[in-house]
Design a protein around this motif. Structure first.
Motif, mmCIF file in Angstrom:
data_model
loop_
_atom_site.group_PDB
_atom_site.id
_atom_site.type_symbol
_atom_site.label_atom_id
_atom_site.label_comp_id
_atom_site.label_asym_id
_atom_site.label_seq_id
_atom_site.Cartn_x
_atom_site.Cartn_y
_atom_site.Cartn_z
ATOM 1 N N GLY A 237 40.873 50.701 4.316
ATOM 2 C CA GLY A 237 40.733 50.043 3.012
ATOM 3 C C GLY A 237 40.136 48.652 3.153
ATOM 4 N N LYS A 238 40.633 47.883 4.124
ATOM 5 C CA LYS A 238 40.103 46.533 4.364
ATOM 6 C C LYS A 238 38.642 46.579 4.820
ATOM 7 N N LEU A 239 38.312 47.578 5.631
ATOM 8 C CA LEU A 239 36.935 47.725 6.079
ATOM 9 C C LEU A 239 36.027 48.025 4.886
ATOM 10 N N TYR A 240 36.444 48.939 4.030
ATOM 11 C CA TYR A 240 35.671 49.228 2.817
ATOM 12 C C TYR A 240 35.535 47.970 1.955
ATOM 13 N N GLN A 241 36.614 47.224 1.827
ATOM 14 C CA GLN A 241 36.588 45.993 1.043
ATOM 15 C C GLN A 241 35.570 45.018 1.636
ATOM 16 N N ARG A 242 35.591 44.870 2.949
ATOM 17 C CA ARG A 242 34.659 43.988 3.651
ATOM 18 C C ARG A 242 33.210 44.406 3.390
ATOM 19 N N ARG A 243 32.977 45.720 3.284
ATOM 20 C CA ARG A 243 31.624 46.239 3.062
ATOM 21 C C ARG A 243 31.304 46.336 1.566
ATOM 22 N N GLU A 244 32.186 45.801 0.724
ATOM 23 C CA GLU A 244 32.041 45.793 -0.731
ATOM 24 C C GLU A 244 31.978 47.205 -1.319
ATOM 25 N N MET A 245 32.685 48.110 -0.683
ATOM 26 C CA MET A 245 32.827 49.489 -1.167
ATOM 27 C C MET A 245 34.180 49.556 -1.888
ATOM 28 N N TYR A 246 34.231 48.876 -3.021
ATOM 29 C CA TYR A 246 35.507 48.607 -3.677
ATOM 30 C C TYR A 246 36.231 49.862 -4.166
ATOM 31 N N SER A 247 35.507 50.845 -4.691
ATOM 32 C CA SER A 247 36.195 52.048 -5.171
ATOM 33 C C SER A 247 36.815 52.813 -4.001
ATOM 34 N N HIS A 248 36.133 52.828 -2.854
ATOM 35 C CA HIS A 248 36.681 53.468 -1.666
ATOM 36 C C HIS A 248 37.927 52.705 -1.175
ATOM 37 N N ALA A 249 37.846 51.384 -1.200
ATOM 38 C CA ALA A 249 38.987 50.563 -0.766
ATOM 39 C C ALA A 249 40.197 50.829 -1.659
ATOM 40 N N LYS A 250 39.960 50.842 -2.951
ATOM 41 C CA LYS A 250 41.051 51.085 -3.896
ATOM 42 C C LYS A 250 41.678 52.463 -3.643
ATOM 43 N N GLU A 251 40.838 53.448 -3.394
ATOM 44 C CA GLU A 251 41.329 54.800 -3.117
ATOM 45 C C GLU A 251 42.170 54.831 -1.838
ATOM 46 N N MET A 252 41.726 54.128 -0.802
ATOM 47 C CA MET A 252 42.480 54.103 0.459
ATOM 48 C C MET A 252 43.844 53.465 0.269
ATOM 49 N N PHE A 253 43.877 52.303 -0.378
ATOM 50 C CA PHE A 253 45.155 51.624 -0.585
ATOM 51 C C PHE A 253 46.089 52.496 -1.431
ATOM 52 N N SER A 254 45.554 53.112 -2.475
ATOM 53 C CA SER A 254 46.376 53.952 -3.360
ATOM 54 C C SER A 254 46.916 55.176 -2.630
ATOM 55 N N LYS A 255 46.052 55.847 -1.866
ATOM 56 C CA LYS A 255 46.514 57.013 -1.101
ATOM 57 C C LYS A 255 47.537 56.591 -0.048
ATOM 58 N N GLY A 256 47.303 55.451 0.578
ATOM 59 C CA GLY A 256 48.242 54.949 1.575
ATOM 60 C C GLY A 256 49.615 54.680 0.978
ATOM 61 N N ILE A 257 49.625 54.154 -0.224
ATOM 62 C CA ILE A 257 50.893 53.910 -0.921
ATOM 63 C C ILE A 257 51.642 55.228 -1.121
ATOM 64 N N GLN A 258 50.913 56.269 -1.506
ATOM 65 C CA GLN A 258 51.532 57.588 -1.701
ATOM 66 C C GLN A 258 52.106 58.130 -0.385
ATOM 67 N N VAL A 259 51.349 57.997 0.694
ATOM 68 C CA VAL A 259 51.820 58.479 1.998
ATOM 69 C C VAL A 259 53.039 57.676 2.444
ATOM 70 N N ALA A 260 52.999 56.366 2.226
ATOM 71 C CA ALA A 260 54.131 55.510 2.603
ATOM 72 C C ALA A 260 55.390 55.901 1.818
ATOM 73 N N GLU A 261 55.212 56.198 0.537
ATOM 74 C CA GLU A 261 56.359 56.647 -0.271
ATOM 75 C C GLU A 261 56.927 57.948 0.285
ATOM 76 N N LYS A 262 56.035 58.881 0.597
ATOM 77 C CA LYS A 262 56.451 60.184 1.119
ATOM 78 C C LYS A 262 57.206 60.030 2.442
ATOM 79 N N LYS A 263 56.767 59.069 3.270
ATOM 80 C CA LYS A 263 57.377 58.864 4.583
ATOM 81 C C LYS A 263 58.518 57.843 4.548
#
Length: 111
Positions: free
Chosen positions: A63-89
């Motif tokens: 997500g941070k790498l995407y953010q650095r490359r200004e790929m904001y929708s990809h970054a947002k998707e990574m952080f959001s999916k990560g939140i879901q995985v973290a909740e599950k775990k």
């Protein structure tokens, strides 16, 4: 050869010997980022996600790498999916870090 370059070489050899070694791929991607080899790091992080979608650490760093490359929708998707995985775990600390990264991203996008 610097320690940094030795680490890259050692980790690459580990992956050649065991292509399923997710930890070595993750560590290599982080080393590549230190060497400003962003595209190669991105490919490794993305490969980790395909291989092991429950590998929680990759969501923040990709997500941070995407953010650095200004790929904001990809970054947002990574952080959001990560939140879901973290909740599950049941990983509340990681969920909190990903949530904070998502908030920071949204501030950056609004500027």
């Amino acid at each position: 050869m610097t320690t940094h370059k030795k680490n890259i070489s050692r980790l690459a050899k580990n992956i050649q010997q065991d292509p399923s070694d997710t930890f070595s791929k993750f560590a290599l991607a982080l080393e590549l980022l230190k060497d400003d080899r962003v595209e190669k790091a991105q490919l490794l992080f993305e490969a980790i996600l395909k291989q092991d979608p429950d590998y929680l650490g990759v969501y923040y760093h990709l997500g941070k790498l995407y953010q650095r490359r200004e790929m904001y929708s990809h970054a947002k998707e990574m952080f959001s999916k990560g939140i879901q995985v973290a909740e599950k775990k049941n990983e509340s600390r990681t969920k909190s870090e990903l949530s904070e990264a998502l908030v920071q991203l949204q501030f950056e996008i609004e500027d």
